[in-house]
Design an enzyme around this catalytic site. Structure first.
Site, PDB file in Angstrom:
ATOM      1  N   SER A 256       2.419   4.935   1.131  1.00 51.62           N
ATOM      2  CA  SER A 256       2.672   5.711   2.341  1.00 51.62           C
ATOM      3  C   SER A 256       3.939   6.535   2.128  1.00 51.62           C
ATOM      4  O   SER A 256       4.257   6.894   0.993  1.00 51.62           O
ATOM      5  CB  SER A 256       2.795   4.779   3.549  1.00 51.62           C
ATOM      6  OG  SER A 256       2.731   5.526   4.732  1.00 51.62           O
TER       7      SER A 256
ATOM      8  N   HIS B  22       0.863  -1.179   0.000  1.00 50.00           N
ATOM      9  CA  HIS B  22       0.000   0.000   0.000  1.00 50.00           C
ATOM     10  C   HIS B  22       0.902   1.233   0.000  1.00 50.00           C
ATOM     11  O   HIS B  22       2.102   1.142   0.240  1.00 50.00           O
ATOM     12  CB  HIS B  22      -0.936   0.006   1.213  1.00 50.00           C
ATOM     13  CG  HIS B  22      -0.217   0.153   2.515  1.00 50.00           C
ATOM     14  ND1 HIS B  22       0.440  -0.891   3.123  1.00 50.00           N
ATOM     15  CD2 HIS B  22      -0.032   1.234   3.321  1.00 50.00           C
ATOM     16  CE1 HIS B  22       0.988  -0.475   4.245  1.00 50.00           C
ATOM     17  NE2 HIS B  22       0.731   0.808   4.385  1.00 50.00           N
TER      18      HIS B  22
END
Length: 518
Positions: free
Chosen positions: A229, A227
């Site tokens: 970030s 993911h």
């Protein structure tokens, strides 16, 4: 009233008043000493040893506290909307919400895509199949030049890479995406990737990433992302070992023009990464400063020794305006990647109508030594600076855009590097490939001193804009059928089983946009 009673009253008065006053003074002193332990720098115990004071050099601007008002919800929404707006392949540098950001954004579909920040060594690859068929996702790649967003580090930890954000924060894909950025650690085994699972405007919470999905090579960090970030790379040596990183020393000054009485020279102490140098160039633009000569490498150790910059020679006709001929940079300013600089200001001496003396001041030559405090006898770098009025500074030289060059897929690059690295008795290894690429014996001997000669020669092949078919042909002609087979296997795995074609300086793989290194 008896005389005895009247004689006791003063002593009683002293007891009643003196004891509370003395107790209050003692309590205040105890509180003062207690506060000193929790608020260092506000006060000091009388018996504490005096801390050493470094030479009076003004702290850089990044050390000054900043009081920024809390952003409103509409401001936050506008910030992220602008950050994720497609930039049509361009790299944008902009001050947004008190942060200096370098970013690029685009839309990707099931065919995947690639984002590249020019001249920074940072890229993000979204593979085919990462996005559901029929959907389009906006993604952004951001280089964060706000130094307050970096991790809070101890004296044993050093920052060796930029802070990079992939957006939107928290976005996940069907397949892992690959984030790549440069680092300057001398020992890759001592570097560790960190992530902060927070958005760009929130308080950061940096934690080390685990080994799975993270690969740190000699100068590059590659992370498989589940993911999006924030990410960076931190250097920390095991106990008993010394951590080291490569610095690049860059000198900047404004043009020297006739009649100019003063000239300031600035020396930056930067991480040896492309984005750190770009930060210095961007920082100099408002002041008209330009880099003088190539950067010089410096072997910087984490042994907590400050960096010294000492003026050794000034050409005749010029003098140093500063009180001292040496400057000091605190160790942690460099170790924590704060991009500090130090400057010297020079003044022309009065010519007194002497044409010969006036001609001497048309040019300035400066020599400086830089070293870590206490290590001058072991390692010194010599910096030489030269500027003259004859140089054409008025109009910046035209910037020639280097041609785009193809970058080999990371997994294929590593496989070929592993196959070509071992020296063969017949020379049928990376040296044969270097000969095919036109390198002479002296350059091949120079490459043999590199940490990975095979990686260096493969990077040269990329810079020459070669295609996979050309590399396959070279390996076949070299009778390196193992390398040719590895290339062929990769081509066979491409969509529709057809080999990649070179088109317009990029790998065209039926919709898959692979990385381009500028």
């Amino acid at each position: 009233m008896s005389p005895q009673e009247s004689s006791v009253q003063p002593s009683q008065f002293l007891l009643l008043v003196g004891i509370p006053v003395a107790s209050a003074l003692l309590l205040a002193q105890c509180l003062r000493w207690h506060c000193c332990q929790w608020l260092p720098g506000t006060c000091r115990k009388p018996d504490d040893p005096e801390e050493p004071v470094s030479p009076s050099t003004p702290l850089p601007e990044y050390e000054l506290p900043r009081q920024c008002p809390a952003p409103t919800l509409p401001e936050v929404a506008a910030f992220y909307q602008e950050l994720h707006m497609p930039t049509q392949g361009q790299t944008v540098t902009r001050q947004m919400m008190h942060k200096l950001l370098v970013f690029s954004a685009r839309e990707v579909d099931h065919r995947g895509g690639c984002l590249i920040l020019q001249d920074t060594g940072i890229s993000l690859l979204i593979p085919p199949g990462a996005v559901t068929v029929g959907r389009q996702e906006r993604v952004s790649l951001v280089l964060v030049w706000d130094l307050t967003d970096a991790p809070s580090l101890s004296h044993r930890q050093g920052l060796v890479s930029p802070v990079v954000a992939c957006g939107p924060h928290g976005a996940s894909f069907l397949k892992p995406c690959t984030l790549t950025f440069k680092h300057c650690a001398q020992q890759p085994s001592q570097a560790c990737a960190y992530s902060s699972n927070t958005s760009l405007l929130d308080a950061k919470d940096w934690k080390p990433l685990g080994q799975p999905g993270t690969h740190i090579s000699r100068d590059e960090c590659r992370i498989l992302l589940s993911h999006f970030s924030l990410y960076t790379c931190v250097l920390e040596a095991p106990l008993g070992q010394t951590a080291r990183k490569w610095l690049q020393l860059a000198m900047f000054c404004s043009p020297l023009v006739p009649g100019q009485t003063h000239l300031q020279l600035r020396v930056y102490f930067l991480n040896n990464t492309p984005c750190a140098l770009q930060w210095a160039i961007t920082n100099e633009q408002p002041h008209g400063g330009r880099m003088r000569g190539p950067c010089q490498l410096f072997d910087f150790t984490g042994a907590r020794a400050d960096q010294c910059l000492k003026l050794k020679y000034i050409s005749e006709g010029w003098e140093n305006v500063d009180d001292s001929s040496s400057q000091l940079v605190p160790h942690l300013h460099i170790w924590h990647g704060k991009c500090p600089f130090r400057s010297f200001c020079f003044r022309r001496k009065a010519a007194n109508g002497n044409e010969e003396c006036s001609a001497l001041t048309n040019e300035i030559i400066v020599t400086m030594h830089t070293f870590q405090d206490g290590l001058e006898t072991k390692y010194v770098e010599i910096l030489r600076f030269q500027a003259s009025e004859e140089e054409t500074w008025a109009v910046p030289p035209p910037v020639s855009q280097p041609p785009l060059c193809n970058r080999l897929p990371p997994e294929l690059f590593e496989q070929l590097q592993m196959l070509l690295e071992p020296n063969s008795v017949t020379g049928n290894d990376w040296r044969r490939l270097a000969s095919h690429l036109g390198l002479c014996g002296m350059k091949i001997r120079f490459l043999s001193c590199q940490r990975s000669p095979a990686a260096a020669i493969l990077e040269l092949f990329e810079e020459q804009n070669g295609s996979l078919q050309e590399l396959h042909y070279l390996m076949t002609s070299m009778e390196r059928l193992d390398c040719a087979s590895a290339i062929q296997n990769y081509l066979n795995r491409s969509p529709r089983g057809s080999p990649d074609r070179l088109h317009g300086g990029t790998w065209e793989n039926h919709g898959l946009e692979l990385d381009e290194k500028l």
